[in-house]
Write a protein that holds these residues in place. Structure first.
Motif, mmCIF file in Angstrom:
data_model
loop_
_atom_site.group_PDB
_atom_site.id
_atom_site.type_symbol
_atom_site.label_atom_id
_atom_site.label_comp_id
_atom_site.label_asym_id
_atom_site.label_seq_id
_atom_site.Cartn_x
_atom_site.Cartn_y
_atom_site.Cartn_z
ATOM 1 N N PHE A 176 1.016 -1.162 0.008
ATOM 2 C CA PHE A 176 0.010 -0.009 0.010
ATOM 3 C C PHE A 176 0.850 1.101 0.026
ATOM 4 C CE2 PHE A 176 -2.932 3.286 1.541
ATOM 5 C CZ PHE A 176 -4.185 2.652 1.073
ATOM 6 N N ILE B 67 -9.983 0.266 10.223
ATOM 7 C CA ILE B 67 -8.806 0.744 9.348
ATOM 8 C C ILE B 67 -7.772 1.853 10.070
ATOM 9 C CG2 ILE B 67 -8.083 2.498 7.623
ATOM 10 C CD1 ILE B 67 -10.668 1.798 6.082
ATOM 11 N N LEU C 115 -1.830 5.646 5.549
ATOM 12 C CA LEU C 115 -3.145 5.166 5.153
ATOM 13 C C LEU C 115 -3.941 6.291 6.140
ATOM 14 C CD1 LEU C 115 -5.220 3.664 3.895
ATOM 15 C CD2 LEU C 115 -5.066 1.937 5.676
ATOM 16 N N HIS C 116 -4.587 7.430 5.585
ATOM 17 C CA HIS C 116 -5.254 8.414 6.470
ATOM 18 C C HIS C 116 -6.642 7.921 6.667
ATOM 19 C CE1 HIS C 116 -1.673 10.693 6.637
ATOM 20 N NE2 HIS C 116 -1.492 10.882 5.350
ATOM 21 N N ALA C 117 -7.339 7.815 7.736
ATOM 22 C CA ALA C 117 -8.634 7.629 7.842
ATOM 23 C C ALA C 117 -9.167 7.928 9.066
ATOM 24 C CB ALA C 117 -8.775 5.991 7.875
ATOM 25 N N SER D 72 -3.738 0.734 10.575
ATOM 26 C CA SER D 72 -3.203 1.347 9.436
ATOM 27 C C SER D 72 -1.721 1.194 9.405
ATOM 28 C CB SER D 72 -3.471 3.039 9.340
ATOM 29 O OG SER D 72 -2.959 3.394 10.899
ATOM 30 N N ILE E 193 -1.114 -2.217 8.007
ATOM 31 C CA ILE E 193 -1.352 -2.096 6.459
ATOM 32 C C ILE E 193 -0.129 -1.568 5.667
ATOM 33 C CG2 ILE E 193 -2.761 -1.473 4.703
ATOM 34 C CD1 ILE E 193 -5.060 -1.653 6.563
ATOM 35 N N THR E 194 0.237 -0.369 5.962
ATOM 36 C CA THR E 194 1.463 0.133 5.350
ATOM 37 C C THR E 194 2.634 -0.346 5.363
ATOM 38 O OG1 THR E 194 1.912 1.685 7.381
ATOM 39 C CG2 THR E 194 0.335 2.503 5.529
#
Length: 234
Positions: free
Chosen positions: A183, A197, A187-189, A201, A204-205
């Motif tokens: 990814f 998420i 990952l901004h959420a 995050s 995931i990154t």
């Protein structure tokens, strides 16, 4: 069962000079073009220039551009099979080595590897790979529909995922033997809207393409083991 070996021979090295073209020389030149950093496609014009030949001469050996790309892809698939060194009885390691070799070759020749998403070669390299996977899953104890499904599942994962990774690495300018993040970027959420998420995050990154690729291979192998166990206990 006897160990499977590939009967394919490495193509000749590219040579210059008109009137000396053959299929092996053209394949070798195509591989050379595909290995150039940043190469995303192979043009017949560039191929002719490398071979010091009129581009139309290539069509004396290949019906069209698609036929040429099929042959180039088949060469890579055949090389993937030939790269496997594990003992035939170690079917898990053989399948893992085949997958790793495919990813490596597709990443080194991305302009060819990406074609695996859309092309079926029907050539000796592809047939070697199909027989190889069927042999490995047969040694695991699979038969019939279970054998075919697991072969198809692994082949689909390896070819499509390796092609996608090769394209992504090529676009990013990543070395063929270096892993890339799965990814891109942070990952901004908003945790209020996407709490799950936000909670993972960072993980995931931190994911990398080759790790996920091999995790998929391992999942198919584990599925084969479970299927055999259920069949034997029934």
């Amino acid at each position: 069962m006897k160990p499977l070996t590939s009967a394919r021979r490495s193509p000749a090295q590219p040579t210059s000079g008109r009137g000396r073209l053959d299929r092996g020389t053209i394949i070798a030149a195509g591989l050379k073009l595909a290995s150039n950093p940043g190469s995303s496609s192979i043009s017949v014009r560039e191929l002719g220039a490398l071979l010091d030949a009129d581009p139309t001469a290539i069509y004396r050996h290949f019906r069209n551009k698609e036929h040429l790309m099929r042959e180039l892809l088949d060469e890579l698939i055949g090389r993937s099979v030939a790269a496997v060194t594990a003992d035939p009885q170690d079917w898990r390691e053989r399948l893992t080595q085949l997958a790793s070799a495919t990813l490596d070759l597709f990443s080194r020749y991305p302009a060819i590897g990406v074609e695996a998403i859309v092309l079926t070669t029907h050539g000796p390299g592809e047939l070697d790979a199909v027989e190889f996977m069927l042999d490995a899953f047969s040694r695991a104890g699979l038969a019939g529909d279970d054998l075919v499904r697991h072969y198809a599942l692994l082949a689909s994962h390896v070819l499509s995922s390796a092609a996608g990774i090769a394209r992504e690495r090529n676009q990013r300018g990543t070395q063929a033997d270096q892993m890339s993040p799965w990814f891109e970027g942070p990952l901004h959420a908003d945790p209020r809207q996407y709490p799950l998420i936000a909670s993972v995050s960072t993980q995931i990154t931190e994911l990398e393409d080759e790790d996920l690729f091999l995790l998929g291979v391992a999942a198919v192998i584990q599925s084969a083991e479970r299927t055999v166990s259920l069949t034997q206990s029934a």
